[in-house]
Write a protein that holds these residues in place. Sequence first.
Motif, PDB file in Angstrom:
ATOM      1  N   ARG A  22      41.060  35.764  38.218  1.00 47.95           N
ATOM      2  CA  ARG A  22      41.121  37.217  38.392  1.00 47.95           C
ATOM      3  C   ARG A  22      42.157  37.792  37.445  1.00 47.95           C
ATOM      4  NH1 ARG A  22      45.144  38.278  42.781  1.00 47.95           N
ATOM      5  NH2 ARG A  22      46.002  36.293  43.413  1.00 47.95           N
ATOM      6  N   GLY A  23      41.988  39.052  37.128  1.00 47.48           N
ATOM      7  CA  GLY A  23      43.052  39.743  36.420  1.00 47.48           C
ATOM      8  C   GLY A  23      42.898  39.869  34.927  1.00 47.48           C
ATOM      9  N   GLY A  24      41.830  40.496  34.439  1.00 53.50           N
ATOM     10  CA  GLY A  24      41.745  40.784  33.019  1.00 53.50           C
ATOM     11  C   GLY A  24      40.364  40.571  32.455  1.00 53.50           C
ATOM     12  N   ASP A  27      37.146  38.124  33.478  1.00 55.50           N
ATOM     13  CA  ASP A  27      36.953  37.727  34.875  1.00 55.50           C
ATOM     14  C   ASP A  27      35.700  38.417  35.405  1.00 55.50           C
ATOM     15  OD1 ASP A  27      37.614  40.330  35.511  1.00 55.50           O
ATOM     16  OD2 ASP A  27      39.440  39.836  36.614  1.00 55.50           O
ATOM     17  N   GLN A 124      47.666  44.143  32.780  1.00 56.69           N
ATOM     18  CA  GLN A 124      46.372  43.959  32.136  1.00 56.69           C
ATOM     19  C   GLN A 124      46.237  44.800  30.878  1.00 56.69           C
ATOM     20  OE1 GLN A 124      42.939  44.025  34.707  1.00 56.69           O
ATOM     21  NE2 GLN A 124      44.046  43.000  36.350  1.00 56.69           N
ATOM     22  N   ASN A 128      49.395  40.186  29.850  1.00 60.76           N
ATOM     23  CA  ASN A 128      48.700  39.585  31.000  1.00 60.76           C
ATOM     24  C   ASN A 128      49.045  38.100  31.153  1.00 60.76           C
ATOM     25  OD1 ASN A 128      47.025  39.687  33.222  1.00 60.76           O
ATOM     26  ND2 ASN A 128      45.118  39.665  32.067  1.00 60.76           N
ATOM     27  N   GLY A 130      50.046  34.575  32.508  1.00 58.47           N
ATOM     28  CA  GLY A 130      49.773  34.018  33.819  1.00 58.47           C
ATOM     29  C   GLY A 130      50.337  32.634  34.066  1.00 58.47           C
ATOM     30  N   LYS A 187      51.878  41.567  38.165  1.00 57.83           N
ATOM     31  CA  LYS A 187      50.771  40.617  38.073  1.00 57.83           C
ATOM     32  C   LYS A 187      50.936  39.600  39.190  1.00 57.83           C
ATOM     33  CE  LYS A 187      48.637  37.208  34.953  1.00 57.83           C
ATOM     34  NZ  LYS A 187      47.264  37.692  35.060  1.00 57.83           N
ATOM     35  N   ASP A 189      49.118  37.067  40.275  1.00 54.67           N
ATOM     36  CA  ASP A 189      48.553  35.721  40.246  1.00 54.67           C
ATOM     37  C   ASP A 189      49.170  34.859  39.155  1.00 54.67           C
ATOM     38  OD1 ASP A 189      47.479  37.075  38.128  1.00 54.67           O
ATOM     39  OD2 ASP A 189      45.454  36.302  38.364  1.00 54.67           O
ATOM     40  N   ARG A 443      41.235  33.507  30.965  1.00 56.61           N
ATOM     41  CA  ARG A 443      41.449  33.733  32.393  1.00 56.61           C
ATOM     42  C   ARG A 443      41.640  32.417  33.132  1.00 56.61           C
ATOM     43  NH1 ARG A 443      42.027  37.605  30.421  1.00 56.61           N
ATOM     44  NH2 ARG A 443      44.083  36.945  31.158  1.00 56.61           N
TER      45      ARG A 443
END
Length: 590
Positions: A22-24, A27, A124, A128, A130, A187, A189, A443
């Motif tokens: 998830r997140g960008g 996804d 995002q 981003n 992660g 963010k 996650d 992702r």
Amino acid sequence: MRPTAETLCAILSRRTQQCGPRGGIGDGAHPVLTAQSFITDALLSTTPNSTRQLAPGPPPALLQAYPSSTSSCTPRRDIIIDTVNGAQQEMVGFGHAWTDSTVSVFNGLDNATLAQVLEDLFGQSGNNMGFMRHTIGSSDLSGEQYTYDDNGPSFNEGEPDPDLSHFTIEPYGSAMADMISKMGAVKGDVFLFGSPWSYPGWTKYNDLFVAPNLNVPNGGSYNILNNSFNPAFIPQMVTYFSKYIDAFRTHGVQVNGLTPMNEPLNYQGGYPCMYLSDVDAANLIAQGLGQAMHDRGVIIMAYDHNTDQPVYPARVVLGTRGEGALTDAAAWHCYASPVANYSVMTDFKTMFPNTLQFMTECSNYLPQSGTWNFEVASNFIPPVTHGASGAAMWVTATDQEYGPHSPYGGCAGCLGSIIVNSSNTYTKTNDYYMVGQFSRFVRRGAVNYNVLGDGNEGDARGANQFYTMAVQNPDGSFAVVMMNNWGSDQDVVLSVGAGYWQGIVPNATVTTWLIPAEGLWSSQGTAPYGNTTQTGGGGSVSTSAVCVTMASSSSSSSTTSTTALELVPDTTHTIASVSTTAVGAKKQSG
């Protein structure tokens, strides 16, 4: 054999956060609908904003058929993504490292500027990122030396604390946890893992004292040269790490991974460090640390050092009841001499196919204006092609003097993503944009694929390289990151599934192509056959590619090193403070 989503999540699900992509862009909620290209020049320019930095470029064009060899205006490079048999490891992400230097300079920003820099790094609309590391206690990027239980006049000089009654993360650890919690608000996650540079001095062999109450002799020849862990203190270190995880959680931070020691074979620096043998690391994990971390949702990542000693993480896995038991991952650094040999990761994967691997540290040291710099890409792409599920550069942010850092040694010239210039201005370095070529487009849950053909040529021992990594994101699209240090623009024909995509990858750049899922090639605005000429009649159509043109690379203007080193050699994008109310509405370009 392709690892399933359940395989990755089975390892990561020990943590409390949701496991999943998830997140960008790429996804399920933000699919890639049209082919896109993004370019960052490798040139460290002395002129602000004169190079391409995550700049949109001409997208690759979908061909009706493989082009004839006579159609290429520049040397043809055929790159094949093996979508039939080439699925490899799943991805976690890319990022940087939280250090005391980062916390210090970010705490000096006003509220609006801090909110903006966090959005630039983790939002995002920004990089981003992660996959983030943080230091447990001090490192060489700390102005003060400390652990969370020194119990004495200073670092490495305390008395034994058998019940850890003097344990505290104050003040530096709590400052770091509070800053990291702000990252999580941007963010949610992020995969966060911690690494200590040293254990408390009283847990080491040295000549400063004897611990009679524990019946543990702690004598040695010299407290630096004999700077190694005394395994009699394994119970105390299990408690130490458990207290640290719990303390960070009270600040709203869930730590997801732990390396028992940063660079465990490095013990002679004047900055915090400690020797931890593979036997002692395995015993520490097996005698309580592994279970204590798993109970807290934290995976164990063995080694955290250079590729020249691959037997170390293998021995740790075997010494902790084998694969799938207490050691979940292997962590690697880039500093082996003369160059990192990431092929050992493929060997490790053959031996332990279900153990995660990461590249957890590489630094860009004193880069010089007027030169090409591929430090990020050359230490992100090869680890991924050899099995890494993520990679992190060293140090997120510093001041203009590459600090604050230890006065006694360490990395006094490590460049980060961000240079803080004042309370309301900061600079995005070229490393920021280079990391963004990966973190913006790959992702969590993406699957890395083998790249065949001419996708990877040369290595770090030579003058010229062309590297390629290709991952399929959860939406079915492909993110293809290419590093072109070959010496000329490259006419690339990319084979993806049943189709061919053609475009130019400029010389001295890192270029990322986003290729939509195959079912969208003609239905969502991606013009098929957009880079072709059609000839023939009577219903007979043949297709050949036309020459792809692109403006000359701004990186080609100079390859000569300057003799003087500036404090911040690539000040390319300085951001001024904006009002608090405007932060949410106004997004800076780049």
